[in-house]
Design an enzyme around this catalytic site. Sequence first.
Site, PDB file in Angstrom:
ATOM      1  N   HIS A 281      66.965-130.198 -23.076  1.00 21.63           N
ATOM      2  CA  HIS A 281      66.096-130.883 -24.037  1.00 21.63           C
ATOM      3  C   HIS A 281      64.685-130.898 -23.488  1.00 21.63           C
ATOM      4  O   HIS A 281      64.495-131.046 -22.283  1.00 21.63           O
ATOM      5  CB  HIS A 281      66.579-132.320 -24.269  1.00 21.63           C
ATOM      6  CG  HIS A 281      66.020-132.918 -25.503  1.00 21.63           C
ATOM      7  ND1 HIS A 281      64.788-133.528 -25.536  1.00 21.63           N
ATOM      8  CD2 HIS A 281      66.507-132.953 -26.768  1.00 21.63           C
ATOM      9  CE1 HIS A 281      64.550-133.926 -26.763  1.00 21.63           C
ATOM     10  NE2 HIS A 281      65.569-133.593 -27.538  1.00 21.63           N
ATOM     11  N   ASP A 332      73.415-132.209 -30.252  1.00 21.17           N
ATOM     12  CA  ASP A 332      74.128-131.171 -30.995  1.00 21.17           C
ATOM     13  C   ASP A 332      75.456-130.793 -30.344  1.00 21.17           C
ATOM     14  O   ASP A 332      76.336-130.249 -31.007  1.00 21.17           O
ATOM     15  CB  ASP A 332      73.251-129.918 -31.152  1.00 21.17           C
ATOM     16  CG  ASP A 332      72.147-130.141 -32.167  1.00 21.17           C
ATOM     17  OD1 ASP A 332      72.335-130.993 -33.055  1.00 21.17           O
ATOM     18  OD2 ASP A 332      71.099-129.482 -32.062  1.00 21.17           O
TER      19      ASP A 332
HETATM   20  N1  ACO Z   1      71.100-122.877 -21.529  1.00 18.00           N
HETATM   21  C1  ACO Z   1      70.708-122.141 -20.463  1.00 18.00           C
HETATM   22  N2  ACO Z   1      69.488-122.270 -19.881  1.00 18.00           N
HETATM   23  C2  ACO Z   1      68.668-123.179 -20.418  1.00 18.00           C
HETATM   24  C3  ACO Z   1      69.007-123.978 -21.525  1.00 18.00           C
HETATM   25  C4  ACO Z   1      70.292-123.806 -22.073  1.00 18.00           C
HETATM   26  N3  ACO Z   1      70.686-124.519 -23.102  1.00 18.00           N
HETATM   27  N4  ACO Z   1      67.980-124.798 -21.803  1.00 18.00           N
HETATM   28  C5  ACO Z   1      67.002-124.518 -20.925  1.00 18.00           C
HETATM   29  N5  ACO Z   1      67.426-123.544 -20.091  1.00 18.00           N
HETATM   30  C6  ACO Z   1      66.676-122.950 -19.010  1.00 18.00           C
HETATM   31  C7  ACO Z   1      65.765-121.838 -19.539  1.00 18.00           C
HETATM   32  O1  ACO Z   1      66.382-120.598 -19.582  1.00 18.00           O
HETATM   33  C8  ACO Z   1      64.638-121.892 -18.543  1.00 18.00           C
HETATM   34  O2  ACO Z   1      65.043-121.228 -17.382  1.00 18.00           O
HETATM   35  P1  ACO Z   1      64.017-120.352 -16.523  1.00 18.00           P
HETATM   36  O3  ACO Z   1      62.938-121.320 -16.092  1.00 18.00           O
HETATM   37  O4  ACO Z   1      64.841-119.797 -15.411  1.00 18.00           O
HETATM   38  O5  ACO Z   1      63.499-119.303 -17.468  1.00 18.00           O
HETATM   39  C9  ACO Z   1      64.524-123.372 -18.221  1.00 18.00           C
HETATM   40  O6  ACO Z   1      65.805-123.946 -18.467  1.00 18.00           O
HETATM   41  C10 ACO Z   1      63.467-124.087 -19.052  1.00 18.00           C
HETATM   42  O7  ACO Z   1      63.702-123.746 -20.431  1.00 18.00           O
HETATM   43  P2  ACO Z   1      62.631-123.973 -21.565  1.00 18.00           P
HETATM   44  O8  ACO Z   1      63.096-123.287 -22.807  1.00 18.00           O
HETATM   45  O9  ACO Z   1      61.259-123.692 -21.087  1.00 18.00           O
HETATM   46  O10 ACO Z   1      62.738-125.537 -21.693  1.00 18.00           O
HETATM   47  P3  ACO Z   1      62.382-126.376 -22.940  1.00 18.00           P
HETATM   48  O11 ACO Z   1      62.058-127.723 -22.492  1.00 18.00           O
HETATM   49  O12 ACO Z   1      61.360-125.680 -23.756  1.00 18.00           O
HETATM   50  O13 ACO Z   1      63.794-126.310 -23.688  1.00 18.00           O
HETATM   51  C11 ACO Z   1      65.306-126.444 -25.414  1.00 18.00           C
HETATM   52  C12 ACO Z   1      64.260-127.191 -24.591  1.00 18.00           C
HETATM   53  C13 ACO Z   1      64.616-125.435 -26.326  1.00 18.00           C
HETATM   54  C14 ACO Z   1      66.065-127.472 -26.256  1.00 18.00           C
HETATM   55  C15 ACO Z   1      66.295-125.696 -24.482  1.00 18.00           C
HETATM   56  O14 ACO Z   1      66.911-126.598 -23.587  1.00 18.00           O
HETATM   57  C16 ACO Z   1      67.339-124.899 -25.260  1.00 18.00           C
HETATM   58  O15 ACO Z   1      67.084-123.761 -25.654  1.00 18.00           O
HETATM   59  N6  ACO Z   1      68.553-125.512 -25.503  1.00 18.00           N
HETATM   60  C17 ACO Z   1      69.533-124.854 -26.323  1.00 18.00           C
HETATM   61  C18 ACO Z   1      69.259-125.103 -27.799  1.00 18.00           C
HETATM   62  C19 ACO Z   1      69.606-126.499 -28.217  1.00 18.00           C
HETATM   63  O16 ACO Z   1      70.627-127.037 -27.844  1.00 18.00           O
HETATM   64  N7  ACO Z   1      68.754-127.086 -29.062  1.00 18.00           N
HETATM   65  C20 ACO Z   1      68.954-128.421 -29.580  1.00 18.00           C
HETATM   66  C21 ACO Z   1      67.825-129.320 -29.152  1.00 18.00           C
HETATM   67  S1  ACO Z   1      68.166-131.027 -29.510  1.00 18.00           S
HETATM   68  C22 ACO Z   1      68.092-131.193 -31.176  1.00 18.00           C
HETATM   69  O17 ACO Z   1      67.457-130.450 -31.905  1.00 18.00           O
HETATM   70  C23 ACO Z   1      68.908-132.341 -31.735  1.00 18.00           C
END
Ligand code: ACO
Length: 395
Positions: A281, A332
């Site tokens: 998140h 989710d």
């Molecule tokens: N699975 C694997 N790796 C992940 C995940 C995940 N779910 N989430 C973050 N990471 C990793 C990224 O790959 C990244 O790694 P890196 O630095 O080695 O490249 C690091 O963590 C940071 O990721 P970002 O995308 O920059 O972090 P951000 O804060 O932008 O991410 C997000 C938030 C988009 C929700 C992310 O955690 C994600 O993609 N989760 C999966 C989608 C999801 O579940 N969305 C629902 C959100 S809650 C809602 O809408 C109710």
Amino acid sequence: MNSNSVHQLAFIAGFKLLAEHVLMNNEAYYPGLEGVIAGETEISTVDGGLIYRGYPIEELAEKSTFLEVAFLLLNNKLPNQEFLADFQSILSESAVVPEPVLNFLTEIPLHSSGMDSLRTGIGALAHFDSQVDESTKDANLAKAVRLLAQIPILIANRYRITKGMKTVPPNPELSFAANILYMITGKDPSALHEKAMDVSLILYAEHEFNASTFTARVITSTMSDMHSAITGAVGALKGPLHGGANERVLEVLQEVGTADNAEAWVRDAFAEKRRIMGFGHRVYKEGDPRAVILRKYCQELAEETGNQEMEKIADTIEELVRSEKGLPPNLDWPSARLYYYLGLDVELYTPLFVASRIVGWAAHVIEQAENNRLIRPRSRYTGMEKQPYKIMSDR
Ligand code: ACO
């Protein structure tokens, strides 16, 4: 202003991440607007847990109904018995979708997703709303209540149409949560199913400046209207990094199939650097409090519906993703299997998020309109230097 004084100012303003980010021409840049305070709100905060209008969600989920929470978010106070009864009766009267919009739901190609038909359906409702271009607080509140009542009809009707089933009109005797389940399945839900759906709606209702809410505020800031803002917000919510994640989560749980496969599946996902939907998140780095609340209902429903294997799969994946990647589940993650245990098909999951989040979006539209300033940030240019213009024959 030199670079030092920019740092001092930013520190005073609480921009903690400034020093980690790029300063170009003394302008700070935060990819994805991470950590940026982009506006003020009285509606909710995620600081110190998720709090709606001063009330922690743990208490609201336990003691309130979704309708009380909807009233709270829209009117800034919890309703007493009389206000709640009025709200319920206005909502029941508003649960009418104009015939052309209902017909339109049958004409969209059957393969269109639930979110696409919902987005278009909400856009279509605008044409029949007599207050569409009024943006006073009263008009916006009235439109919000109409949308709250109409959206479940759009969702349930479209779903039943795609399955070749006769649509089921709303039953004004039922609660908001029970009515959604009734219109989708055609059956009265049990008390446990109604409570589980109600709690999920409470938890999905509002979440400060998330991507879809921010979209709604940006649209409102141009002095556009409520239906435009909500239609745009639905588009933003559809993406798998936001609301669309709950549908992908169920696909994962089904693909894994048994608890014995779970560890290998997660290790493959890590090795292939795949994102695991339902984890991580932007704001909650220690864990999403909503996921903790909903997990309890998943366990109860899994027991009741004989889905303990799916709970085991979920637990194994959760443990590994948390321990090896430091990523806790977000809302989710439990909501997908909760809806599955409620007997709901996957294409309904993100639309159900809309059925609830409409309240938060509408509250933000009203707040933005009441104290508006056009939202118009700047970008950092990374394109070409000025080029000598080449006439057609020289290119
Ligand atoms: N699975 C694997 N790796 C992940 C995940 C995940 N779910 N989430 C973050 N990471 C990793 C990224 O790959 C990244 O790694 P890196 O630095 O080695 O490249 C690091 O963590 C940071 O990721 P970002 O995308 O920059 O972090 P951000 O804060 O932008 O991410 C997000 C938030 C988009 C929700 C992310 O955690 C994600 O993609 N989760 C999966 C989608 C999801 O579940 N969305 C629902 C959100 S809650 C809602 O809408 C109710």
